[in-house]
Design a protein around this motif. Structure first.
Motif: not given
Length: 279
Positions: A12-19, A259-260
């Motif tokens: 989910x977008x929220x999980x991508x934000x955590x990544x 993301x990194x």
């Protein structure tokens, strides 16, 4: 979070934000290590710097204790003809060396994974060119990624970029085939694999919520490798120098989001004329 065919994890977008949080910790750790590399430092000392930074940043090292036999480092530290998976230890870096530093961190159950290759002092210009080609091929892979495309669109772009570069001796660069990029999320290694060669238009579909680690591994000579006696370190069979770069990325409706990378990849993507997908 959901799963597609072949166990591919869609976030989910929220999980991508955590990544992204995990990815930033990895990126910050790698920049700290880049500035710490010098002649006279051991790979064990670099490993200690990495572990301290990850833990003080609220993360857990992804690599420590991973696999069989359990990996004993926080980073993979691979020097010269060691391509990947080098075990940190007593080896002391010297002028003219290059070191691939691969780093992973878990934050709130989500992984980030990235790698850089760093020169120690003055290096052979041919090796610097190898590093530039390897890093450039990774960014070419990101530039080729589009929603609705396929994983091997990235693979094909990586290989095409490398094959288009002039080899310093007139030969060709070796692209490792037995080791690939991968999906990433609640585990460090997930489907699908992301090869660094091959035809476009194959493999899993590139869709919102898919996160991939793209990591070209390239040598000045043969693509053939062997596993060292520690059961981890991958070395070139012909002793040729190698380079390795990696970032974790995802696609948004706007484009790639690395993301990194500390800036999300915005600068590199802009230089390639690719819209930046970060938030």
């Amino acid at each position: 979070m959901g799963f597609r065919d072949r166990g591919i994890q869609i976030k989910t977008p929220e999980q991508i934000a955590k990544m992204r949080v995990a990815g930033l910790l990895v990126g910050q750790t790698l920049e700290l290590l880049r500035s710490s590399v010098r002649a006279g430092i051991s790979t064990r000392e670099l490993d200690a710097i990495a572990e301290d930074n990850i833990r003080s940043g609220g993360g857990i090292p992804s690599f420590l204790g991973y696999g069989h036999p359990p990996f004993t480092g926080t980073i993979c530290a691979s020097v010269n003809d060691e391509v990947v998976h080098g075990v940190p230890g007593d080896r002391v870096l010297a002028d003219g060396d290059v070191i691939s530093i691969d780093c992973g961190a878990i934050v709130d159950g989500w992984h980030g994974d990235a790698a850089i290759t760093v020169a120690v002092g003055q290096i052979d210009p041919a090796v610097q060119q190898l590093m530039d080609v390897t890093e450039g091929s990774m960014w070419a892979g990101f530039a080729a990624a589009r929603l609705g495309g396929r994983v091997t669109d990235i693979s094909h772009a990586v290989e095409t970029y490398i094959r288009a570069q002039t080899h310093p001796s007139g030969g060709s660069y070796g692209i490792l085939e037995d080791y690939t990029g991968h999906g990433i999320g609640t585990e460090m290694h997930q489907p699908p694999n992301v090869p660094n060669y091959g035809k476009a238009g194959r493999g899993a579909k590139l869709e919102l919520g898919l996160a991939l680690a793209v990591e070209p591994m390239v040598t000045l000579g043969s693509k053939n490798t062997l596993v060292a006696e520690d059961d981890w370190t991958i070395v070139t069979t012909d002793g040729s120098m190698s380079a390795h770069f990696e970032h974790t990325f995802t696609l948004t409706e706007k484009g790639p989001w690395v993301l990194t990378a500390l800036d999300g990849g915005e600068a590199k993507l802009a230089a390639l004329g690719v819209p930046y997908g970060g938030r």
